[in-house]
Scaffold this motif. Structure first.
Motif, mmCIF file in Angstrom:
data_model
loop_
_atom_site.group_PDB
_atom_site.id
_atom_site.type_symbol
_atom_site.label_atom_id
_atom_site.label_comp_id
_atom_site.label_asym_id
_atom_site.label_seq_id
_atom_site.Cartn_x
_atom_site.Cartn_y
_atom_site.Cartn_z
ATOM 1 N N TRP A 273 22.540 20.552 2.242
ATOM 2 C CA TRP A 273 21.959 19.216 2.111
ATOM 3 C C TRP A 273 22.056 18.692 0.681
ATOM 4 O O TRP A 273 21.824 19.445 -0.272
ATOM 5 N N PRO A 274 22.380 17.395 0.517
ATOM 6 C CA PRO A 274 22.326 16.784 -0.816
ATOM 7 C C PRO A 274 20.896 16.786 -1.360
ATOM 8 O O PRO A 274 19.927 16.941 -0.600
ATOM 9 N N ALA A 275 20.771 16.617 -2.662
ATOM 10 C CA ALA A 275 19.449 16.612 -3.288
ATOM 11 C C ALA A 275 18.601 15.469 -2.740
ATOM 12 O O ALA A 275 19.068 14.340 -2.607
ATOM 13 N N VAL A 276 17.346 15.776 -2.429
ATOM 14 C CA VAL A 276 16.395 14.798 -1.904
ATOM 15 C C VAL A 276 15.124 14.872 -2.745
ATOM 16 O O VAL A 276 14.648 15.959 -3.075
ATOM 17 N N GLU A 277 14.596 13.708 -3.108
ATOM 18 C CA GLU A 277 13.359 13.720 -3.890
ATOM 19 C C GLU A 277 12.145 14.000 -3.023
ATOM 20 O O GLU A 277 11.210 14.697 -3.438
ATOM 21 N N ARG A 278 12.164 13.471 -1.790
ATOM 22 C CA ARG A 278 10.983 13.598 -0.936
ATOM 23 C C ARG A 278 11.401 13.363 0.513
ATOM 24 O O ARG A 278 12.332 12.621 0.803
ATOM 25 N N ILE A 279 10.679 14.006 1.435
ATOM 26 C CA ILE A 279 10.818 13.745 2.864
ATOM 27 C C ILE A 279 9.494 13.186 3.357
ATOM 28 O O ILE A 279 8.425 13.684 2.987
ATOM 29 N N ILE A 280 9.554 12.146 4.175
ATOM 30 C CA ILE A 280 8.356 11.568 4.781
ATOM 31 C C ILE A 280 8.521 11.650 6.298
ATOM 32 O O ILE A 280 9.556 11.284 6.842
ATOM 33 N N GLY B 38 9.016 2.608 11.335
ATOM 34 C CA GLY B 38 10.326 2.219 10.824
ATOM 35 C C GLY B 38 10.319 0.848 10.196
ATOM 36 O O GLY B 38 10.973 0.613 9.172
ATOM 37 N N LEU B 39 9.585 -0.095 10.784
ATOM 38 C CA LEU B 39 9.496 -1.446 10.231
ATOM 39 C C LEU B 39 8.864 -1.421 8.845
ATOM 40 O O LEU B 39 9.335 -2.085 7.916
ATOM 41 N N GLU B 40 7.797 -0.647 8.690
ATOM 42 C CA GLU B 40 7.108 -0.577 7.398
ATOM 43 C C GLU B 40 7.955 0.105 6.328
ATOM 44 O O GLU B 40 8.090 -0.405 5.211
ATOM 45 N N THR B 41 8.524 1.285 6.663
ATOM 46 C CA THR B 41 9.155 2.115 5.637
ATOM 47 C C THR B 41 10.609 1.764 5.354
ATOM 48 O O THR B 41 11.094 2.020 4.250
ATOM 49 N N SER B 42 11.326 1.197 6.349
ATOM 50 C CA SER B 42 12.751 0.964 6.135
ATOM 51 C C SER B 42 13.135 -0.511 6.128
ATOM 52 O O SER B 42 14.313 -0.836 5.982
ATOM 53 N N VAL B 43 12.158 -1.401 6.293
ATOM 54 C CA VAL B 43 12.433 -2.847 6.232
ATOM 55 C C VAL B 43 11.529 -3.504 5.189
ATOM 56 O O VAL B 43 12.005 -3.980 4.155
ATOM 57 N N MET B 44 10.234 -3.528 5.444
ATOM 58 C CA MET B 44 9.318 -4.208 4.536
ATOM 59 C C MET B 44 9.222 -3.525 3.174
ATOM 60 O O MET B 44 9.201 -4.181 2.135
ATOM 61 N N LEU B 45 9.178 -2.199 3.174
ATOM 62 C CA LEU B 45 9.016 -1.475 1.904
ATOM 63 C C LEU B 45 10.200 -1.690 0.962
ATOM 64 O O LEU B 45 9.988 -2.042 -0.215
ATOM 65 N N LEU C 236 0.835 -1.209 0.000
ATOM 66 C CA LEU C 236 0.000 0.000 0.000
ATOM 67 C C LEU C 236 0.867 1.256 0.000
ATOM 68 O O LEU C 236 0.578 2.234 -0.695
ATOM 69 N N ALA C 237 1.948 1.245 0.783
ATOM 70 C CA ALA C 237 2.852 2.401 0.819
ATOM 71 C C ALA C 237 3.594 2.557 -0.503
ATOM 72 O O ALA C 237 3.800 3.679 -0.986
ATOM 73 N N ILE C 238 3.998 1.443 -1.099
ATOM 74 C CA ILE C 238 4.665 1.492 -2.411
ATOM 75 C C ILE C 238 3.733 2.119 -3.442
ATOM 76 O O ILE C 238 4.143 2.976 -4.239
ATOM 77 N N ARG C 239 2.471 1.724 -3.394
ATOM 78 C CA ARG C 239 1.486 2.255 -4.335
ATOM 79 C C ARG C 239 1.254 3.748 -4.113
ATOM 80 O O ARG C 239 1.134 4.525 -5.061
ATOM 81 N N ARG C 240 1.222 4.170 -2.852
ATOM 82 C CA ARG C 240 0.953 5.575 -2.555
ATOM 83 C C ARG C 240 2.121 6.473 -2.954
ATOM 84 O O ARG C 240 1.920 7.557 -3.513
ATOM 85 N N PHE C 241 3.358 6.057 -2.668
ATOM 86 C CA PHE C 241 4.507 6.928 -2.874
ATOM 87 C C PHE C 241 5.334 6.586 -4.110
ATOM 88 O O PHE C 241 6.287 7.304 -4.426
ATOM 89 N N LEU D 4 -6.853 8.568 2.723
ATOM 90 C CA LEU D 4 -6.678 7.169 3.129
ATOM 91 C C LEU D 4 -5.888 6.391 2.081
ATOM 92 O O LEU D 4 -6.003 6.636 0.879
ATOM 93 N N TYR D 5 -5.083 5.432 2.531
ATOM 94 C CA TYR D 5 -4.464 4.480 1.618
ATOM 95 C C TYR D 5 -5.562 3.646 0.950
ATOM 96 O O TYR D 5 -6.667 3.484 1.485
ATOM 97 N N ASP D 6 -5.230 3.119 -0.239
ATOM 98 C CA ASP D 6 -6.139 2.183 -0.896
ATOM 99 C C ASP D 6 -6.427 1.009 0.041
ATOM 100 O O ASP D 6 -5.561 0.609 0.827
ATOM 101 N N ASP D 7 -7.622 0.470 -0.039
ATOM 102 C CA ASP D 7 -8.076 -0.702 0.728
ATOM 103 C C ASP D 7 -8.567 -0.362 2.136
ATOM 104 O O ASP D 7 -9.208 -1.200 2.776
#
Length: 445
Positions: A242-249, A186-193, A162-167, A296-299
């Motif tokens: 700061w180095p170039a960043v595409e997005r901050i979450i 952290g588990l969702e965004t930096s491990v599972m994603l 769901l996060a991959i689809r959103r971002f 809301l995220y999809d689903d």
């Protein structure tokens, strides 16, 4: 269920981690995780205390290969670890190095084989039953005693998708996270994603602004900084190049629009905000400077009855009641009005702890601060208090500024200056520790 259900989510030959000495592929990382799995103690649970993200990911995968459930404590405090070990006696601990913070069967990552530089067979599949309880994540304790929340492998994979689809994460992205992997965010965004999108992830845990800048600099591709308001404020105040960043979450706490605007100006990138909770995971997002409402995220589906809000989704075992007061705007959009626990009734007037704290920390010269309810009679608030970190401004001046902005009944009595607040690794303030600090300071006055 496989770790990488299809090539579009993660490709074995694609670099998975960014380390100081290289960028191993997913296939090489999985090969190393298999070695680790063979060396883990025989136990039902693994308390995963690794602070280096690369160690955490390898330990997490090794536990899944062994059919173990990973326990993710709300903090590394010895008392918190001891409580978990008492509740889950068939447990082992995995730490980066040194002794564990509480007595347990322990393995140190220093004793394991590092990710080998030699090329290993590229295999992107690890069989994990969908119903396997991959992790038990504990709430932070910011509103009371930490509570366990079991997460099946299927629910974690679906949440990542769901996060991959959103971002729009893919193999061109590199994630640099300041939030610990033990936290649900952290588990969702930096491990599972990254495991399911093909994105790289920086293998460390940068904390100070210069550490974060160096981590960003080392990472190739489209950089995404996954962080918290407390880290973002420190980065903005540091005035670094700061180095170039595409997005901050950002997540874990409400993000002030002014801070978000300053961050966008410093990083020249949009600041997105995630809304979620340990029980449901990430469930909505917004572009903080551009919109007040959350999408809301999809689903996910949301229902509101009075001040009670619940969410459901296909990957959740049951509906989850949220701790926040929410107003639905459409079926997919909502406004966040504050937490139930934040709402205060005092002398017939209403306010919220979050709003009072935001006004306090917005005063020039205030570095950090928090309002709290130190005393109650039959469950009713009788007065407010506040702790503040403000080395260059007097208590009298702070109270003077507060009088201009809030009703006198909510003025803190007392306002106590401290050197620092007991924030945890995600920037949250565990209520018990906050009250303990307040009581110690008041006794000294």
């Amino acid at each position: 269920m496989t770790l990488c259900p299809s090539p579009q989510f993660a490709i074995p030959d694609t670099p998975c981690l960014v380390l100081d000495d290289g960028a191993p592929s997913l296939g090489e990382s999985l090969h190393c995780a298999r070695d680790w799995a063979a060396q883990l103690p025989r136990a039902k649970y693994l308390v995963l205390l690794c602070e280096r993200r690369s160690h955490f990911i390898l330990g997490f995968l090794a536990a899944q290969m062994n059919g173990m459930t990973v326990l993710l404590p709300p903090s590394r405090a010895p008392g918190a670890i001891r409580e978990i070990l008492d509740a889950y006696p068939d447990s082992a601990c995995l730490v980066d190095d040194g002794p564990p913070p509480a007595a347990a069967v322990v393995r140190n990552c220093r004793d394991f084989h590092p990710i080998r530089s030699a090329r290993q067979p590229a295999s992107g599949e690890v069989s994990v039953p969908p119903e396997h309880v991959a992790a038990i994540v504990f709430t932070s304790g910011s509103t009371g005693r930490p509570r366990p929340n079991p997460k099946t492998w299927a629910s974690l994979v679906h949440g990542a998708r769901l996060a991959i689809r959103r971002f729009g994460f893919d193999s061109r992205h590199c994630i640099i996270a300041t939030v610990p992997p033990q936290h649900m965010y952290g588990l969702e965004t930096s491990v599972m994603l990254p495991l399911h999108s093909g994105a790289r992830v920086h293998g460390g845990l940068p904390f100070y602004p210069e550490d974060i800048r160096l981590a960003l600099e080392r990472c190739p591709g489209r950089r995404v900084l996954v962080t918290t308001p407390i880290h973002l404020r420190a980065c903005v105040s540091a005035n670094l190049d700061w180095p170039a960043v595409e997005r901050i979450i950002s997540a874990t706490a409400p993000l002030d629009k002014t801070l978000a605007a300053h961050a966008e100006d410093h990083f020249k990138a949009p600041v997105m905000e995630i809304y979620g909770c340990t029980e449901a995971g990430s469930l909505a997002s917004r572009h903080t400077t551009q919109e007040d409402d959350w999408l809301l995220y999809d689903d996910f589906q949301m229902t509101v009855h009075g001040e009670h809000c619940r969410v459901t989704a296909a990957h959740l075992a049951e509906e989850v009641e949220l701790a926040d007061v929410i107003q639905l705007k459409t079926a997919r959009r909502f406004e966040l009005l504050g937490r139930h626990a934040d709402h205060i009734n005092l002398a017939g007037k209403r306010a919220s702890l979050a709003d009072l704290t935001a006004r306090l920390t917005a005063i020039p010269g205030v570095v950090d601060g928090a309002f709290l309810e130190p005393a109650s009679v039959n469950g009713a608030t009788t007065r407010m208090a506040a702790l503040v970190v403000a080395p260059g401004i007097s208590e009298a001046r702070i109270l003077e500024r507060l009088r201009e902005q809030i009703d006198p009944v909510f003025l803190p009595r007392p306002l106590v200056k401290v050197a620092s607040l007991p924030r945890n690794a995600t920037g949250k303030l565990p209520r018990t520790e906050l009250l303990e600090l307040y009581e110690r300071q008041v006794m000294r006055r």
